[in-house]
Scaffold this active site. Structure first.
Site, PDB file in Angstrom:
ATOM      1  N   HIS A  17       0.837  -1.206   0.000  1.00  0.00           N
ATOM      2  CA  HIS A  17       0.000   0.000   0.000  1.00  0.00           C
ATOM      3  C   HIS A  17       0.874   1.259   0.000  1.00  0.00           C
ATOM      4  O   HIS A  17       0.613   2.208  -0.746  1.00  0.00           O
ATOM      5  CB  HIS A  17      -0.888   0.055   1.241  1.00  0.00           C
ATOM      6  CG  HIS A  17      -1.926  -1.028   1.355  1.00  0.00           C
ATOM      7  ND1 HIS A  17      -2.094  -1.776   2.489  1.00  0.00           N
ATOM      8  CD2 HIS A  17      -2.858  -1.487   0.477  1.00  0.00           C
ATOM      9  CE1 HIS A  17      -3.092  -2.641   2.319  1.00  0.00           C
ATOM     10  NE2 HIS A  17      -3.567  -2.493   1.101  1.00  0.00           N
ATOM     11  N   LYS A  41     -16.217  -7.084   5.011  1.00  0.00           N
ATOM     12  CA  LYS A  41     -15.015  -7.477   5.743  1.00  0.00           C
ATOM     13  C   LYS A  41     -15.233  -7.226   7.225  1.00  0.00           C
ATOM     14  O   LYS A  41     -15.949  -6.318   7.614  1.00  0.00           O
ATOM     15  CB  LYS A  41     -13.799  -6.683   5.255  1.00  0.00           C
ATOM     16  CG  LYS A  41     -13.340  -7.081   3.846  1.00  0.00           C
ATOM     17  CD  LYS A  41     -12.045  -6.368   3.470  1.00  0.00           C
ATOM     18  CE  LYS A  41     -11.608  -6.704   2.047  1.00  0.00           C
ATOM     19  NZ  LYS A  41     -10.457  -5.888   1.611  1.00  0.00           N
ATOM     20  N   ARG A  90      -2.510  -6.043  -8.255  1.00  0.00           N
ATOM     21  CA  ARG A  90      -1.456  -7.031  -8.015  1.00  0.00           C
ATOM     22  C   ARG A  90      -1.409  -8.105  -9.089  1.00  0.00           C
ATOM     23  O   ARG A  90      -0.366  -8.486  -9.563  1.00  0.00           O
ATOM     24  CB  ARG A  90      -1.657  -7.697  -6.649  1.00  0.00           C
ATOM     25  CG  ARG A  90      -1.204  -6.842  -5.507  1.00  0.00           C
ATOM     26  CD  ARG A  90      -1.774  -7.303  -4.212  1.00  0.00           C
ATOM     27  NE  ARG A  90      -3.221  -7.113  -4.200  1.00  0.00           N
ATOM     28  CZ  ARG A  90      -3.966  -7.193  -3.126  1.00  0.00           C
ATOM     29  NH1 ARG A  90      -3.426  -7.510  -1.981  1.00  0.00           N
ATOM     30  NH2 ARG A  90      -5.256  -6.982  -3.186  1.00  0.00           N
ATOM     31  N   SER A 128      -3.028  -7.535   3.065  1.00  0.00           N
ATOM     32  CA  SER A 128      -3.212  -7.388   4.510  1.00  0.00           C
ATOM     33  C   SER A 128      -3.490  -8.749   5.134  1.00  0.00           C
ATOM     34  O   SER A 128      -3.047  -9.026   6.250  1.00  0.00           O
ATOM     35  CB  SER A 128      -4.367  -6.427   4.795  1.00  0.00           C
ATOM     36  OG  SER A 128      -4.048  -5.139   4.316  1.00  0.00           O
TER      37      SER A 128
END
Ligand code: ADP
Length: 159
Positions: A17, A41, A90, A128
């Site tokens: 990040h 989440k 990514r 994460s």
């Protein structure tokens, strides 16, 4: 002044990040990093804790402002005068959902562009979720998390 918003859950912020934040801060005059609520989440850190960890990790970047927000991202972006939403990509696996979100946001507010920055190859593996898993089992976090937050993340997640 060209302003961008970089949104995410940042639970917690990773070096991947920070790499995107640094690069966005070199392109735009100001970057608002925004810790959003994602109802799908269940975060380990509160929104304020997450924002505070990003602030400590990006304190050396004078044109980065870290905030928290709820509601629609395009509304937040408009309220900050942003012309762009920055996202990191990514792998192909990120593409489907990011493309869908970019189209939805474009429909909601055609004046705001979504821009994708390709992840730096050294952070392509990093999320994460991976960092939390490593922290849980006491792995070395120095290649994954900003030095400023390693102790806090370890203290909270280590078993
Ligand atoms: P995560 O998928 O790690 O939970 P977030 O929801 O906080 O991440 O993601 C915020 C943004 O950062 C998204 O655009 C995501 O694709 C991007 N991002 C996450 N990890 C990386 C990384 N290692 N390299 C580049 N971009 C990343």
């Amino acid at each position: 002044m060209k302003i961008a918003v970089y949104p995410g859950s940042f639970d917690p912020v990773t070096l991947g990040h920070v790499n995107i934040i640094e690069r966005a801060a070199a392109i735009f005059d100001r970057v608002y990093v925004c810790v959003m609520v994602n109802s799908e989440k269940n975060p380990k850190f509160t929104q304020e804790e997450r924002a505070d960890m990003i602030r400590r990790s990006t304190a050396y970047l004078p044109n980065v402002v870290v905030e928290t927000a709820e509601g629609l991202l395009v509304d937040y972006a408009e309220s900050r005068g942003a012309c762009a939403i920055v996202k990191g990509l990514r792998a192909v696996s990120d593409f489907d959902s990011e493309f869908q979100m970019a189209l939805a946001n474009k429909k909601l507010n055609p004046a705001i562009e979504t821009m994708f920055l390709a992840s730096s190859e050294k952070y392509t593996y990093l999320s994460s979720t991976v960092a939390r898993e490593m922290a849980k089992y006491g792995a070395d976090l120095s290649d994954s998390l900003p030095a400023e937050i390693i102790d806090e993340v370890s203290a909270k997640l280590k078993r």
